[in-house]
Enzyme design. Structure first.
Site, PDB file in Angstrom:
ATOM      1  CG  LEU A  40      -1.674  -1.133  -2.877  1.00  0.00           C
ATOM      2  CD1 LEU A  40      -0.597  -0.238  -2.311  1.00  0.00           C
ATOM      3  CD2 LEU A  40      -1.745  -0.984  -4.382  1.00  0.00           C
ATOM      4  N   GLY A  41      -2.273  -5.530  -1.486  1.00  0.00           N
ATOM      5  CA  GLY A  41      -1.781  -6.870  -1.175  1.00  0.00           C
ATOM      6  C   GLY A  41      -2.022  -7.213   0.275  1.00  0.00           C
ATOM      7  CG  ASP A  42      -2.976 -10.614   3.342  1.00  0.00           C
ATOM      8  OD1 ASP A  42      -2.724  -9.834   4.282  1.00  0.00           O
ATOM      9  OD2 ASP A  42      -3.567 -11.703   3.484  1.00  0.00           O
ATOM     10  CB  ALA A  44       4.267 -10.685   7.189  1.00  0.00           C
ATOM     11  N   GLY A  46      -0.620  -7.698   8.093  1.00  0.00           N
ATOM     12  CA  GLY A  46      -1.872  -7.001   7.825  1.00  0.00           C
ATOM     13  C   GLY A  46      -2.003  -6.683   6.346  1.00  0.00           C
ATOM     14  CE  LYS A  47      -7.634  -8.459   3.826  1.00  0.00           C
ATOM     15  NZ  LYS A  47      -6.981  -9.330   2.841  1.00  0.00           N
ATOM     16  CB  VAL A  48      -0.530  -3.251   1.840  1.00  0.00           C
ATOM     17  CG1 VAL A  48       0.040  -1.917   1.368  1.00  0.00           C
ATOM     18  CG2 VAL A  48       0.406  -3.893   2.833  1.00  0.00           C
ATOM     19  CE  LYS A  63       3.707  -1.922   7.316  1.00  0.00           C
ATOM     20  NZ  LYS A  63       5.079  -2.488   7.231  1.00  0.00           N
ATOM     21  CG  ASP A 155      13.396  -8.295   5.521  1.00  0.00           C
ATOM     22  OD1 ASP A 155      13.948  -9.288   5.005  1.00  0.00           O
ATOM     23  OD2 ASP A 155      12.171  -8.179   5.597  1.00  0.00           O
TER      24      ASP A 155
END
EC number: 2.7.11.1
Length: 1235
Positions: A40-42, A44, A46-48, A63, A155
């Site tokens: 799904l993405g990278d 902050a 680690g990778k997801v 995650k 956040d």
């Protein structure tokens, strides 16, 4: 040595037991339970991945975080605990968590809609107010639930709000959240994403005195709402770390275009973005606000459907446009045509691109500027034969416009396909505009054509005043007329634009914009009159309106000598893009040649969506926002660089015209943004009315150069930065006339036309002097951009409420798009670096807090141990003293008892001897009495014996009784004296023991007091050292942030320098080509002018040509030197700006460090004051304690004295009675003595 220490030394026994977490499964491979089906993405940390449960087929976002130690694992436990403890429909749920092979797997609920910011970037537009309402309502519900459960998110931003396919939102990413233990607990951690940070959180960077609470999330919510309304948060153009100062010191941010939003929305934002925390509303209060009283999530479902729709992309190159340009450039140059004198550089497309002014125009123009408008109009009327056919063409075009638009409105409910007009239909006849069912054609440039011809008439009139031969005038008119016919054929290509009609008014506004731009001398009164009529349009636009892209294509007639010259004077492709719905109108910013007569075609493509007929009419501009970027920094786009080298005359005329054009453009674009096409069941037709523009009037130029206000509008379709309401061009560039360039030319240009009679060389130099000023400022960038540009057409098809909707958007792909994406990527990298930094700081802060807490616990344990040890020591001494005293008393008592017994025995023995002697004396007395009686007569002897014996017995008994009593008294007295001595001795010993005990107790209390004072000092020193340690770590973290900030600033400066170097390299490479092309054009023009004014001999003409060539070479050399100097100035200015930025950054950093040091000094001072106060209070309490102790000692002494006194008085009060001791030693009675 104990066994445990022995085991520790030899490392015996098992290792430290791993800490078990409630929600984390250890030593289980997550891939045995979950299957990874995509990335799904990278993130902050680690990778997801997208994962699916092997048993239940449930989807999850996994995650995966690489943790190097158990300590790092602790950092993520708060997030896992919060996710596991939250059960709310608007908060993502924790599905599973594993710790396997140093990797932490957190599997949370999968939201297929994606994040809000990703959806906005995908659709390239912000959310509408109705969509924002739904997102805001559900986010508020989630925040209210979190705050009720003592959780601060810390956040909140659009990137952490996820969409589900059902049209709901879920709050995610609790990586920096805080879980409090008390409801009123506050936090002082500097953590979160800078753009969304509340002011009180920002202040915690340098001061922990004012901690924050749950209301920090409310501020972040307000910033997030602005982000959803404008794609980017406030201050997004600033560095992530520099924005902190802006948040802390500036007023709360507001919407860039407040008039576009409802009062409820603005009031809601005001309640959220309140710097005073006490006045800021809570989530429970905000839930009662009318802005969030929505129940349906239909707007979000439509948004998700569009974002997730099937997308077909089509990339189109601008080859046909280039072919047309080549055709135009190959046309013969009419004798009456020549480079213009830059009459105006207003922000119109035609003024920037057209450069075919009449020969000698600049001088005659200057002469005529002092004349009134009536004279100019009369000259225009005198040229009727020249303008007949163009006027007919205008009427013809207007008729076709009306027909095409009416037909378009009757068939608007049908699905309309966009057909590329110029590629498929080349050069149709102007009189036969096609009206087809699939292609509605609207000629929006016809009015501009008419105005162009008016300008040409005026310019030709000026030519006639300056030419001396009627034959030459006739030739010029003939050539002009032929050129117009050719141009009319060319215009037909570009004005036949396929339009899926947004509205008839939209086309009208575009035509008006072109007409205003083409009229160089349009007066303000005419403009205002026109605006007053145009402002009566509707104010709704269909949602999902597709993009309209206007492109400007033109070639200078003076550059048609060869293909190389085609790049000479094309204006910059600095785009002015106005988005209406999803509508883009690209307009060049500033052009070098503005007084020409060539019509600039505008290519306008409007693609209409298939929309449900019964759809609510009020679905308006909300789904596609109006965006206007206004850059305030001159020189930031290539188009703006042109203004650096423009002449004083250009500035003088431009100062009036640009103002007029600005007003016209602003109001008309505003009108265009309000236009709506309403499709209802009745299929109402909208009448067509396109007004003719008033005739051209040339505004007389001011005597002094005036600053020019040029609206610099640049839309970034991805970022949506610096949004302004359409039409309200509140920000403009003030461009001052260049005073330092060619003062001689300024004098020549501002003359009254007398130079026309001097010499043709001077005349031509004067005419062409403006041309040289704009070549090195990117004049061919438009053409190069056109060659490089591609049009990306995206078609989305999706179903809303059972109706299939197709949305087609067109976008010109330029380098700015890639630059924007690159900037966004770099900004994400900066934020990721900051996130890493914050995580490290948080871990370091936690470790320091743990260490300091451990130190405090240790010192308090030591204090307690020392106190107990000291008390135990003195208690032991007192106990020993008491034991010793007891033994001494017992020994003395034993000694006294033995002594008393011995003394009693001795006295008894002596008394018995004395009694025996006394008895013997009595016996002897008895014998004497017997002897005396025997001496008496015998007859009296018996009676006398008897009487004397009785008397003697009585006397002796009394004497013996008295003697024994006397002995007893002597015995009692002796024993009593001994006892008194013993008591006095015991009393002395007891008193001495009590004194010793009290001395020990005094020493004990003094030691305790001394220990307490020392503990206070040590505690103060520890707290002081801990405070220093905390501030040392804060300074260290601040310096690390400053280093990172400086590094980012240096990277940014380096990027700017590299971009400038690349741009300058391109300009240097372009200049020779421009000069060659320009030299050919100017030479051809000069030779033609010599042929027209051929009064000299061929030798003289050759000399003039040589002289002109030498002057040209000199001019080109000057151009190269000017460009070199300009580049050096640009580089120097940029370097100075970079240095100023770095200095400013260092100044801000120094201020932060200074502020931190001040806070540290203040806190140390407060700590010292607290310690002094505590010590003072302790000493004040010490006096009563001493007094109480002495009083207790005195009371005990008194009690002891009273006790011993009473004891002494109570003993032997009756001397006649036997003493306690003597009674055990009875004195022998008379009965015990024999006679």
């Amino acid at each position: 040595m104990s066994f445990f220490n022995f085991r520790k030394i030899f490392k015996l026994g098992s290792e430290k037991k791993k800490k078990q977490y409630e929600h984390v499964k250890r030593d289980l491979n997550p891939e045995d339970f979950w299957e990874i089906i995509g990335e799904l993405g990278d993130g902050a940390f680690g990778k997801v991945y997208k994962a699916q449960n092997k048993e239940t087929s449930v989807l999850a976002a996994a995650k995966v975080i690489d943790t190097k130690s158990e300590e790092e694992l602790e950092d993520y436990m708060v997030e896992i605990d919060i996710l596991a403890s939250c059960d709310h429909p608007n908060i993502v749920k924790l599905l599973d968590a594993f710790y396997y092979e140093n990797n932490l797997w957190i599997l949370i609920e999968f939201c297929a809609g994606g994040a809000v910011d990703a959806v906005m970037l995908e659709l390239e537009r912000p959310l509408t107010e109705s969509q924002i309402q739904v997102v805001c309502k559900q986010t508020l519900d989630a925040l209210n639930y979190l705050h009720d459960n003592k959780i601060i998110h810390r956040d909140l931003k659009a990137g952490n709000i996820l969409f589900t396919l059902d049209g709901d939102i879920k709050l995610a990413d609790f990586g920096v959240s805080a879980k409090n233990t008390r409801t009123i607990q506050r936090r002082d951690s500097f953590i979160g994403t800078p753009y969304w940070m509340a002011p009180e959180v920002v202040m915690c960077e340098t001061s922990k005195d004012r901690p924050y609470d749950y209301k920090a999330d409310v501020w972040s919510l307000g910033i997030t709402l602005i982000e959803m309304a404008e794609i980017e948060p406030p201050h997004h153009e600033l560095n992530p770390m520099r924005v902190l100062l802006k948040i802390a010191k500036s007023e709360p941010p507001t919407l860039a275009q407040p008039s576009r939003w409802s009062s409820n929305f603005k009031d809601f934002l005001k309640k959220c973005l309140e710097k005073n925390v006490d006045a800021r509303w809570t989530t429970s209060q905000l839930l009662q606000h009318p802005f969030v009283t929505v129940d349906s999530n239909k707007p979000i479902r439509e948004l998700i459907a569009e974002a997730k729709a099937e997308v077909t992309e089509e990339v189109e190159d601008g080859k046909e446009e280039d072919e047309e340009e080549e055709t135009e450039n190959s046309l013969p140059i009419p004798a009456s045509k020549r480079a213009s004198s830059d009459l105006s550089i207003a922000s119109s497309e035609e003024d920037k691109l057209s450069q075919n002014a009449c020969i000698l125009e600049s001088v005659s123009e200057k002469t005529e500027r002092s004349n009134s408008e009536d004279k100019l109009n009369s000259k225009i009327l005198n040229e009727k034969p020249t303008t007949d056919e163009p006027e007919k063409a205008v009427e013809d075009i207007n008729e076709h416009i009306t027909d095409a638009q009416l037909e378009a409105m009757t068939e608007l409910h049908d699905r309309t396909a966009v057909i590329k007009e110029n590629e498929r239909e080349k050069r149709p006849k102007l009189e036969n505009l096609p009206d087809t069912e699939d292609q509605e054609t609207v000629d929006i440039n016809s009015v501009s054509e008419g105005k162009e011809n008016n300008i040409m008439i005026t310019l030709e009139t000026n030519i006639e005043h300056n030419l001396k031969s009627e034959e030459e005038k006739d030739q010029e008119k003939q050539q002009m007329f032929e050129n117009k016919l050719i141009k009319s054929e060319e215009i037909k290509d570009t004005i036949l634009q396929t339009v899926d009609l947004v509205s008839q008014e939209t086309g009208e506004k575009e035509a008006n914009i072109q007409a205003v731009d083409s009229e160089v001398g349009l007066t303000k009164e005419d403009t205002q009159e026109k605006l007053g009529e145009d402002d009566k349009t509707q104010k709704d636009v269909i949602s999902n309106t597709s993009d309209v892209i206007g492109t400007c294509e033109a070639a200078d007639v003076a550059q048609k000598v060869d293909e190389d010259s085609a790049e000479d004077t094309q204006s910059n492709d600095g785009k002015e893009v106005v988005e209406v719905g999803q509508k883009l109108i690209n307009k060049p910013m500033v052009g070098p040649e503005a007084g020409g007569t060539k019509e600039v075609p505008i290519k306008e493509i409007v693609e209409m969506n298939e929309i449900e007929e019964g759809k609510n009419k009020e679905q308006a501009i909300n789904s596609s926002e109006n965006i206007m970027d206004i850059n305030e920094e001159p020189g930031t786009t290539e188009g703006e660089e042109i203004t650096e080298s423009s002449s004083t005359e250009e500035m003088e005329v431009r100062s009036v015209v640009a103002d007029t054009d600005q007003k016209a453009l602003g109001s008309e674009v505003q009108d265009a943004s309000k236009v709506t096409t309403q499709i209802d069941k009745e299929k109402k037709e909208i009448p067509v009315s396109i007004k003719k523009e008033p005739e051209v009037t040339v505004v007389s130029q001011p005597t002094e150069p005036q600053p020019v206000l040029i609206p610099s509008i640049n839309i970034n379709s991805d970022s949506g930065e610096n949004k302004e309401e359409i039409g309200s061009l509140s920000k403009t560039e003030t461009i001052l006339p260049p005073e330092s360039e060619n003062p001689k030319e300024n004098d020549n240009d501002s003359g009254t036309g007398s130079t026309a009679d001097t010499s043709s060389i001077d005349l031509n130099l004067s005419i062409s002097s403006f041309l040289s000023k704009t070549k090195d400022s990117g004049s061919i960038s438009l053409q190069e951009t056109r060659r490089q540009k591609k049009t990306l057409k995206k078609t989305r098809k999706f179903i809303v409420d059972g109706v299939e909707v197709s949305v087609t958007t067109s976008k010109i792909v330029t380098d700015s798009d890639s630059k924007t994406e690159e900037l966004r990527f770099l900004r994400r990298q900066e934020l990721r670096e900051l996130r890493f930094l914050q995580k490290e700081e948080q871990r370091a802060q936690q470790q320091l807090n743990s260490k300091l807490q451990q130190q405090r616990e240790q010192i308090f344990r030591r204090f307690e141990q020392e106190m107990m040890s000291k008390k135990r020591q003195y208690d032991q001494e007192i106990e020993n003293l008491e034991k010793q005293q007891k033994q001494t008393i017992e020994r003395l008592e034993q000694e006294h008892t033995n002594r008393l017994r011995d003394e009693a025995k001795r006295i008894k023995g002596e008394q018995e001897k004395e009694l025996s002697k006394f008895q013997n004396m009595l016996k002897n007395r008895k014998k004497e009495v017997i002897n005396e009686v025997e001496k008496a007569p015998k007859e009296l002897r018996k009676e006398l014996m008897k009487r004397r014996k009785e008397e003697l017995a009585q006397s002796q008994h009394a004497q013996e009784q008295e003697f024994v009593q006397k002995q007893q008294q002597e015995l009692d007295g002796s024993l009593k004296k001994i006892i008194q001595q013993q008591k006095a001795e015991l009393a002395n010993i007891e008193r001495e023991c009590l004194n010793n005990k009290q001395q020990l107790m005094r020493a004990r209390e003094a030691a305790i007091w001394e220990l307490e004072e020392r503990h206070l000092q040590e505690k103060h020193q520890l707290l002081k050292q801990q405070l220093k340690d905390q501030y040392f770590m804060q300074r260290h973290q601040l310096l690390k942030r400053h280093e990172k900030e400086t590094e980012q600033m240096q990277r940014y400066n380096q990027r700017l320098i590299e971009e400038l170097k690349n741009r300058q390299t391109q300009e240097r490479a372009r200049l020779p080509k421009i000069q060659r092309s320009e030299a050919k054009t100017r030479m051809a023009m000069f030779k033609k002018s010599l042929r027209i004014n051929s009064t000299a001999t061929p030798d003289q003409d050759r000399d003039k040509i040589k002289q002109f060539a030498a002057q040209e070479e000199k001019r080109q050399k000057n151009e190269r030197m000017a460009q070199h100097q300009k580049h050096e100035n640009q580089m120097r200015d940029l370097q100075l700006q970079c240095e100023a930025n770095v200095r400013e950054l260092h100044q801000l950093q120094n201020e932060k460090c200074h502020l931190l040091v001040e806070h540290e000094t203040q806190k140390l001072k407060e700590l010292d004051e607290e310690h002094s106060q505590e010590l003072k209070e302790w000493r004040e309490k010490l006096r009563p304690r001493k007094k109480t102790l002495e009083e207790e000692f005195a009371r005990k002494l008194q009690e002891q004295e009273v006790f011993f006194k009473m004891t002494g008085e109570s003993e032997c009060l009756n001397p006649s009675t036997q003493s306690r001791i003597s009674k055990f030693y009875p004195i022998p009675s008379l009965h015990s003595t024999g006679s």
